[in-house]
Design an enzyme around this catalytic site. Structure first.
Site, mmCIF file in Angstrom:
data_model
loop_
_atom_site.group_PDB
_atom_site.id
_atom_site.type_symbol
_atom_site.label_atom_id
_atom_site.label_comp_id
_atom_site.label_asym_id
_atom_site.label_seq_id
_atom_site.Cartn_x
_atom_site.Cartn_y
_atom_site.Cartn_z
ATOM 1 N N ASP A 80 -4.578 -9.845 -8.469
ATOM 2 C CA ASP A 80 -4.804 -8.867 -9.552
ATOM 3 C C ASP A 80 -3.604 -8.118 -10.130
ATOM 4 O OD1 ASP A 80 -4.652 -7.494 -7.144
ATOM 5 O OD2 ASP A 80 -6.613 -6.548 -7.275
ATOM 6 N N ARG B 32 0.683 3.797 -3.239
ATOM 7 C CA ARG B 32 0.085 5.120 -3.022
ATOM 8 C C ARG B 32 1.143 6.200 -2.808
ATOM 9 N NH1 ARG B 32 -5.714 3.992 -0.065
ATOM 10 N NH2 ARG B 32 -5.640 1.738 -0.248
ATOM 11 N N GLU C 263 -12.202 0.218 -10.356
ATOM 12 C CA GLU C 263 -11.822 -0.738 -11.403
ATOM 13 C C GLU C 263 -12.745 -0.754 -12.624
ATOM 14 O OE1 GLU C 263 -11.948 -1.447 -8.146
ATOM 15 O OE2 GLU C 263 -9.791 -1.580 -7.729
ATOM 16 N N GLU D 87 0.831 -1.216 0.000
ATOM 17 C CA GLU D 87 0.000 0.000 0.000
ATOM 18 C C GLU D 87 0.859 1.256 0.000
ATOM 19 O OE1 GLU D 87 -3.137 0.189 -0.501
ATOM 20 O OE2 GLU D 87 -3.917 -1.780 -0.026
#
Ligand code: DMJ
Length: 622
Positions: free
Chosen positions: A382, A253, A516, A249
């Site tokens: 993913d 980010r 998404e 994360e």
């Protein structure tokens, strides 16, 4: 030096005969003075000599136990020019006198004057620190900034499209202004309770929304807001904290956000902060295989994995989603270590047998063996696939290894995971030890865009097929939105028990402002220019405005099938970095962040393609 070996030296220098001299004439005492030194008997002399040498030994030994004895010794015994030389005594005296003078002056001042001096001293210290910061991180090479093509684009020619794009910019302003008003400097906003929201993903690193939003502010030309965000980063973004963070994360980010902000604006502070943070993440790779830990304490450098992850495994979508950022960190810092770390992940993966050519979501970083055989193109898997394709594109199509891994993986996904419902909807199921779960997550919807983006490099007979696959996934995901009451998609939807593209479990009915589906519309629009993708995007805008917009910003929803909104009271930072950015790009001309020059990281932060004719050959091959 042992004290005993010094004794003969003292003995010969002073000599037993001289011992009594000064003592007898001065500091000795009582009867001894009357008797005179010459009156000592041999045994008395011997005892005296013993006592005296014991005393000298004690004093000398004590020197070694004084604090900072080395400095003391160098001052006392080893006079040299470096240690101060003959002038050092005068200097010490002068320093001492100056300190006394200053203390006297201070004592004569009024309390108000003393307070003012303290304030001025503090301010000066802060200014010096800021000056050091601006001077750039030590060790960063000088770099001539050239803004990549497409950091700004033209106004859309069509007035309706222009108007829609303006509306999306207004949404960004609403989200940003409220974050600024109620949660400035904190990670995220709680738009209903109008206060800050912190998630444990970032430990106590602060400002996730600011860093995530920087590039969206830039491309939307929200100049004032970008400036205040940049100032906050300069003054407050601090990685010297005792924090256990999610490596994934923080990378997607914070590192991603800072890299994009640098490449768009050329502001050095972003390059410096990105590299500084990248360095903090490096200890995560200290595992027997080099597969990084999921969690890392950035102060102690101690890592571990999520306690729930199959037998202490690292997660495919986490360790597989560092590649793009780490290649750019090496590019910007001149330090190959970042690229080496992610290339090693590739090597470990390439050595492993894959069940049916598929990549399980769990890999143990100590044994280098797969954990539970669960395969998913949604959560936990993913962005690993996304980064294989984008690593190849970002390398100006020179990273052949990434390319092969991507197209081989897509082949296995098609064979084992992609299915068509009886109603004709194509979906991507999940695979658990050979059995299919006919469920698709909202997260999986990004794959429509990925298949279309990768169509160009697919084996020649497959290009059209990959575009078609992207279009079918886009349609299925649109259906998952359209079949809800609020026209926003659930977290997961199923194709079993007589339903298609509908969530059947209560804990899968929420929508947390995820991007998404809109991301896939944006890719499909750019690659086909079929107007239905803009229409579907606009439907999402209307639904967001109707159900998620509140006075204090934008909130997620607990149940998209309900008649009434139940807000979850979180404005996720990815709403500003991804959802609104992809919407804005959907209604922009293709010259804004064109695909030939930029790839988006998984948090929608654009990173420039490292073109080989710009001298980036090495970066691409690390
Ligand atoms: C984002 O942080 C990224 O897109 C990530 O890859 C997956 N999840 C969220 C948004 O849904």
């Amino acid at each position: 030096m042992p004290a005993a070996s010094l004794l003969p030296l003292f003995g010969s220098a002073a000599g037993p005969g001289t011992l009594g001299g000064p003592a007898g004439s001065g500091a000795g005492g009582g009867g001894r003075k009357a008797a005179g030194p010459g009156a000592f008997r041999l045994t008395e002399k011997f005892v005296l000599l013993l006592v005296f040498s014991a005393f000298i030994t004690l004093c000398f030994g004590a020197i070694f136990f004084l604090p900072d004895s080395s400095k003391l010794l160098s001052g006392v015994f080893f006079h040299s020019a470096a240690a101060g030389g003959p002038g050092s005594l005068e200097r010490i005296r002068a320093d001492h006198e100056r300190a006394l003078r200053e203390a006297k002056e201070t004592l004569q001042k009024l309390p108000e004057e003393i307070r003012r001096d303290i304030r001025q001293d503090k301010e000066k210290l802060l200014q010096d620190a800021r000056g050091r910061k601006e001077a750039g991180a030590p060790g960063l090479p000088q770099r001539l900034f050239r803004q990549p093509v497409g950091a700004v684009g033209q106004e859309p020619a069509d007035p309706d499209v222009r108007q829609r794009r303006e509306k999306i910019k207004e949404m960004m302003k609403h989200a940003w202004d409220n974050y600024k008003r109620y949660a400035w400097g904190l990670n995220e906003l709680k738009p209903i309770s109008k206060q800050g929201h912190s998630s444990n993903l970032f430990g106590n690193i602060q400002g996730a929304t600011i860093v995530d939003a920087l590039d969206t502010l830039y491309i939307m030309e929200m100049k004032e807001e970008f400036k205040e965000a940049k100032e906050w980063v300069e003054k407050n973004l601090d990685f010297n904290v005792n924090a256990e963070i999610s490596v994934f994360e923080v990378n997607i980010r914070f590192v991603g956000g800072l890299l994009s902000a640098y490449y768009l604006s050329g502001e050095e502070v972003f390059r410096k902060k990105a590299v500084e943070l990248g360095e903090k993440l490096l200890p995560a790779f200290n595992t027997p295989t080099g597969i990084p830990w999921a969690l890392l304490n950035i102060k102690s450098g101690i890592g571990r994995n999520w306690p729930w992850a199959s037998g202490g495994s690292s997660i495919l979508a986490e360790f597989g989603t560092l590649h793009l950022e780490f290649v750019h960190l090496s590019h910007l810092s001149g330090n190959p270590v970042f690229a080496e770390k992610v290339m090693n992940i590739r090597k470990v993966l390439n050595r492993l047998d894959k069940p049916e050519g598929l990549y399980p979501n769990y890999l143990n970083p100590s044994s280098g063996q797969w954990g539970q055989h669960h395969v998913s193109i949604g959560g936990l898997g993913d962005s690993f696939y996304e980064y294989l394709l984008k690593a190849w594109l970002m390398s100006d199509k020179t990273d052949e290894d990434g390319k092969k891994m991507y197209y081989d993986a897509v082949q296995a996904i098609e064979t084992h995971l992609i299915r068509k419902s009886s109603g004709g909807l194509t979906y991507i199921a999940e695979w658990k030890g050979g059995l299919l779960e006919h469920k698709m997550g909202h997260l999986t919807c990004f794959a429509g865009g990925m298949f279309a983006l990768g169509a160009d490099g697919a084996p020649s007979d497959k290009t059209g097929h990959h575009i078609e696959l992207g279009a079918e996934i886009a349609r299925t995901c649109h259906e998952s939105y359209d079949r809800t009451r609020m026209k926003l998609g659930p977290e997961a939807f199923r194709f079993d028990g007589g339903v298609e593209a509908i969530a059947t479990r209560q804990n899968e009915k929420y929508y947390i402002l995820r991007p998404e589906v809109i991301e896939t519309y944006m890719y499909m629009w750019r690659l086909t220019h079929d107007p239905k993708y803009r229409e579907w995007g606009w439907e999402a805008v209307e639904a967001l405005e109707k159900h998620c917009r509140v006075d204090g910003g934008y909130s997620g929803l607990r149940d998209v099938y309900n008649n009434h909104e139940s807000h979850d009271d979180v404005q996720q930072s990815f709403f500003l970095s991804e959802t609104l950015k992809y919407l804005y790009l959907l209604f922009s001309e293709d010259d804004l962040l064109p695909f030939e020059h930029w790839v988006f990281n998984t948090e929608a932060h654009p990173l420039p393609v490292l073109h080989k004719d710009d001298g980036n050959k090495e970066e691409n091959q690390k």
